[in-house]
Design a protein around this motif. Structure first.
Motif: not given
Lengths: 535, 418
Positions: B122-138
């Motif tokens: 868990v982290t507060a701020l992440a670079p865009e290159s690490m952000v996953v939109k919605d684990f549940a929809r993958l």
């Protein structure tokens, strides 16, 4: 119904003594099985200084040990050359050491047949500039450096080739007897909990530090003195040869350049808890104080870890003289429990790694006599790795045969099929992906820590920082099918590597430890994985 | 030459302190011995990971948790900087954006990101290159490894992911760039900047996916392509964006063993900003002593890489030299020291105590350090000396997941006061 397996002789304990015996039995063509409760070499056989004694250390106090050592030293250099670095050793007299001891020592060495030569202090200092200038005399002796884990596995691989069976993570849980004679044993797989029964005629208890527990299964009391020795590991080679202090044997007398590191040992104190023996800060201080006399800059070298091994010593007739076990002979004893009314049950106590082959020979000779078998010992003649496998086509020594004995050819084959796996996985000890992946696939490799004892991952300067992740990842398909969950293996591996660093957590090593924590806790969040997924 | 503010250390706390000081028109110098610790970090800003009252559960709102923490642990570094906490994070985000490194997220919520091991953090701020939109929809996760690259293992990553994203199909892919030696992260990050190499990578991914029956029509937002975090050579790199738009899927780089390329980007981004603002640097230099008058530091003695000693006149000094790794703290056999100003170091928990290496409690030695007052001045210290970052006592960045958050907030406050 439980399957019943059959053999003639069951050997308990996978340290050097036990594997020496199984090899001896196998080479004589006697059907045998070895049972070890954890991995091979998890005890004193790998938790010692790595010194192949010339016998010189015992020349004054224990003449017969000195004689045995030099005889075996010569044999092992011949049959176990892959496990030995024939570095030679030095005995150095510090200016504070008594002169009178030297005459006695020289006489002892000469009588035992140990070749001793006085060497020029200046030459030694030129080759080993880190050594003290306060030395009075230096002698060279035929000491060597021996890799305990490599030795154990080389014995076992050869024994298995000759038909022996070896069961690791298997604990003896009961001994069956009838009419005052051993008839078999029940063993339990400690990883799966599965039990199995064996029929056998003789059980040889070579469990070392744990020999009394094994004997207790039959109600027999065995007196084993458990003597803890603590050792320190520095991250570089401080010398090129083994260095011994030329004085009455004491703490911190032995300095061994082992692979890429140096080991300084040992201390000697009796303990009641062999399973939880760990170095104390007092012992670390004692060793540093002794080491400083021979290597004045010792506090400036990077101390990687401290560890303790427990020597199983023969305690005479149940009498221990005092708390310092060094007065007790390290010689071994064979106990035939026929004297306790149980035929076919033999216990061994004591012995040193250097004389492991001779102990095995004497033991198997004795056992053969009791069983009426007439077969000659061949362990001093047949090398652990024959020259055909040891040398490459162009006559060079094959690196993999040195590291993995007769199984070196399996690594070679894997590498031929996967040439991209030549790249280095562990930079500290120069271990390739091919080695880790092939060794991980072996049935006897149950987890990352087993892999460490066979390959030396995690043993060098980084203490597992890079190689634990890389080993698990590269050998993932093998490791995920082992009995222990792979992430659990990783946590245990890091925990064990940390355990040795705990008592030397200062200067560079606290930085290394912080870095490792930074990766596995901060980046990989590994402590939460355990909490959350019942790994 | 006299500097209004001299900062010792070029990690996160030192650089933020310098950024804040220079924004107040202070003539600012950074003296730095090594390269700072940022290249070892994930490139994310961890502020507070888990709940104060239930350390097993992720903190939903780091800021609220820190307020709770400050109430029950007033000696914690965060308790000294509550007044500037949100503004310090905004300040950081603004600086980084300015240098091309954009972070998503805020101090008021945490997000889950994946690691090269296949675990989540868990982290507060992440670079865009690490952000996953919605684990549940993958629906599909593709892990991309490289031949002879020793630090990312697609199958391990995917198998471990099964506990986090069980519903998605998982496919490992191995790229061969026909390199005959070990491929390192730095090398890979440079290679991926090349159009021809990137095209080759794309091509091999498509071919291998086709063998699994995945065709172009399947490429959409429910597919996640995961590479090691080697996406580009500088903070403003377009590699991740390019891959996203070419594939029309989600694409991330996951952090793992050092050196960390996102960590290097983070460092470069801060450096670029500071240099642009006129902050001066003395690299490979070590502060070895100081001169004091009336309880204030007036001069620092600085040893450079050629062992020549320089005298630097300082209005005020910010000590941001880090913990043990950085060299701000050193441990001897029986004591811990702060080697520059010989400030007292306290070690609230015993070194080598019997805590498992990896535990929720964390290792005690990380909590050792220098104690400060509400103005970040070391206790019994010096009037114009401030301390910031991991040299401060009572924080435990590894178990709290608080490292760069503490560094940003304390660096910012020190830079405001110095």
């Amino acid at each position: 119904m439980m399957v019943v397996n059959k053999t003639k002789v069951m050997v308990i304990g996978g340290g050097t003594t036990g594997v020496g015996i199984i090899r001896d039995l196998a080479l004589r063509g006697i059907d045998a099985v070895l049972v070890e409760q954890q991995d091979l070499a998890h005890g004193a056989s790998f938790r010692f200084h790595g010194l192949l004694h010339s016998g010189a250390r015992y020349a004054v106090n224990d003449f017969s040990a000195a004689k045995e050592c030099i005889e075996e030293n010569i044999i092992l250099k011949k049959i176990a050359s892959t496990c030995i670095n024939n570095s030679g050793g030095l005995f150095v007299q510090h200016k504070t050491d008594r002169d009178e001891y030297i005459g006695e020592w020289l006489r002892g060495c000469s009588e035992a047949g140990i070749e001793v030569k006085e060497v020029s202090i200046q030459n030694v200092l030129n080759e080993n500039p880190a050594m003290s200038r306060d030395l009075k005399r230096i002698y060279s002796v035929p000491d060597g450096i021996i890799d305990g884990a490599r030795l154990v596995w080389a014995n076992v691989y050869q024994a298995m080739e000759y038909g022996a069976r070896v069961l690791t993570y298997t604990k003896l849980s009961g001994i069956y007897t009838a009419n005052g004679k051993v008839t078999g044993a029940e063993v339990i797989n400690t990883l799966t909990g599965q039990k199995s029964n064996w029929e056998c005629e003789t059980i040889i208890n070579a469990a070392g530090t744990w020999a009394d527990e094994v004997a207790k299964l039959t109600g027999i009391e065995l007196n084993v003195t458990k003597n803890k020795g603590t050792l320190l590991v520095f991250n570089q080679r401080l010398t090129q040869k083994v260095v011994n202090r030329l004085r009455i044997p004491d703490d911190g007398d032995i300095i061994v350049p082992h692979h890429t590191v140096t080991i300084l040992g040992t201390t000697s104190v009796n303990t009641d808890e062999p399973d939880s023996a760990k170095p104390t800060s007092g012992e670390v201080q004692i060793l540093l104080d002794a080491g400083r006399e021979l290597f004045p800059e010792i506090d400036n070298y990077r101390l990687l870890r401290a560890y303790a091994g427990v020597r199983p010593l023969y305690a005479g007739n149940g009498e221990v003289k005092d708390d310092d076990g060094r007065d007790i002979s390290r010689d071994f004893r064979i106990f035939d429990h026929a004297h306790n009314g149980l035929n076919g049950f033999i216990s061994l106590i004591g012995g040193k790694l250097t004389t492991y082959r001779m102990i095995a020979e004497k033991t198997v000779n004795y056992v053969c006599k009791t069983m009426g078998i007439k077969k000659k010992c061949q362990t001093a003649e047949i090398p652990l790795v024959d020259s055909k496998r040891l040398l490459t086509m162009d006559g060079k020594v094959n690196k993999f045969a040195v590291r993995y004995g007769i199984r070196g050819e399996m690594i070679q084959k894997y590498l031929q099929q996967n040439p991209e796996k030549e790249i280095t996985l562990c930079e500290c000890e120069d271990i390739s992906f091919a080695e880790v992946e092939e060794v991980a696939s072996w049935k006897s490799t149950n987890n990352l820590d087993d892999l460490r004892r066979k390959t030396r991952i995690g043993m060098g300067t980084c203490q597992g920082l890079y190689c634990s992740f890389r080993s698990l990842g590269s050998a993932w398909n093998a490791m995920k099918n082992k009995p222990q969950h792979p992430l659990r293996q990783l946590v245990c591996f890091l925990e064990k590597r940390y355990k040795g660093q705990k008592s030397v957590l200062w200067e560079a090593q606290i930085k290394e430890c912080e870095l490792t924590l930074g990766i596995y806790s901060t980046i990989f969040n590994l402590e939460r994985v355990e909490e959350n997924s019942e790994v | 030459m006299k500097y209004d503010v001299v900062v010792i250390g070029s990690g996160m706390s030192g650089m933020i302190a310098a950024a804040k000081a220079v924004s107040r028109n202070k003539n600012t110098l950074i003296i730095t011995k090594g390269q700072g610790i940022l290249p070892l970090t994930t490139g994310c800003i961890d502020i507070w990971g888990y709940q104060v009252n239930n350390p097993k559960a992720p903190a939903l709102n780091p800021y609220e948790e820190i307020q709770r923490l400050a109430a029950c642990k007033p000696e914690h570094p965060y308790a000294r900087v509550l007044d500037v906490l949100p503004e310090s994070i905004d300040f950081l985000k603004k600086i980084l954006k300015n240098s091309g490194y954009s972070l998503t997220g805020s101090i008021y919520s945490n997000q889950k990101v994946l690691t090269a091991l296949g675990t989540e953090r868990v982290t507060a701020l992440a670079p865009e290159s690490m952000v996953v939109k919605d684990f549940a929809r993958l629906k599909r996760i593709i892990a991309v490894g490289f031949n002879r690259y020793p630090d990312f293992f697609p199958q391990m990553f995917l198998d471990n992911l099964n506990t986090i994203i069980p519903q998605a199909a998982k496919i490992p892919v191995l790229i061969d760039l026909d390199i005959k030696e070990t491929v390192r992260s730095n090398h890979l990050s440079l290679l991926l900047e090349r159009q021809d190499i990137l095209a080759k990578v794309e091509e091999q991914i498509r071919v291998q996916l086709l063998q699994h029956g995945i065709e172009n029509k399947h490429y959409d937002d429910s597919m996640l392509i995961v590479l090691p975090a080697v996406l580009g050579k500088n903070p403003g790199s377009q590699v991740a964006k390019r891959l996203r738009s070419n594939f029309n899927t989600q694409v991330i780089g996951v952090p793992g063993l050092p050196p960390s390329i996102p960590g290097e980007h983070l460092q470069q981004a801060l450096m670029i900003f500071l240099k642009r603002q006129g902050v001066e640097f003395r690299h490979n230099s070590e502060v070895v002593g100081d001169i004091r008058e009336n309880g204030k530091i007036t001069y620092l003695s600085v040893k450079d890489s050629t062992a020549i000693f320089h005298s630097v006149e300082a209005g005020s000094v910010i000590l941001a030299a880090g913990s043990f790794i950085g060299g701000g703290l050193t441990a001897k056999q029986d004591s811990m020291l702060e080697p520059i100003f010989k400030l007292p170091v306290i070690n609230p928990r015993h070194v080598g105590e019997d805590v498992p290496f990896l535990s929720l409690e964390g290792q005690g030695f990380l909590e050792a350090g220098v104690e400060v007052d509400d103005k970040l001045r070391p206790l019994k210290g010096i009037d114009n000396l401030y301390a910031a970052g991991s040299i401060l006592a009572h924080g435990n960045y590894a178990s709290e997941k608080s490292g760069l958050g503490i560094a940003v907030a304390t660096g910012y406050k020190a830079g405001s006061l110095a």
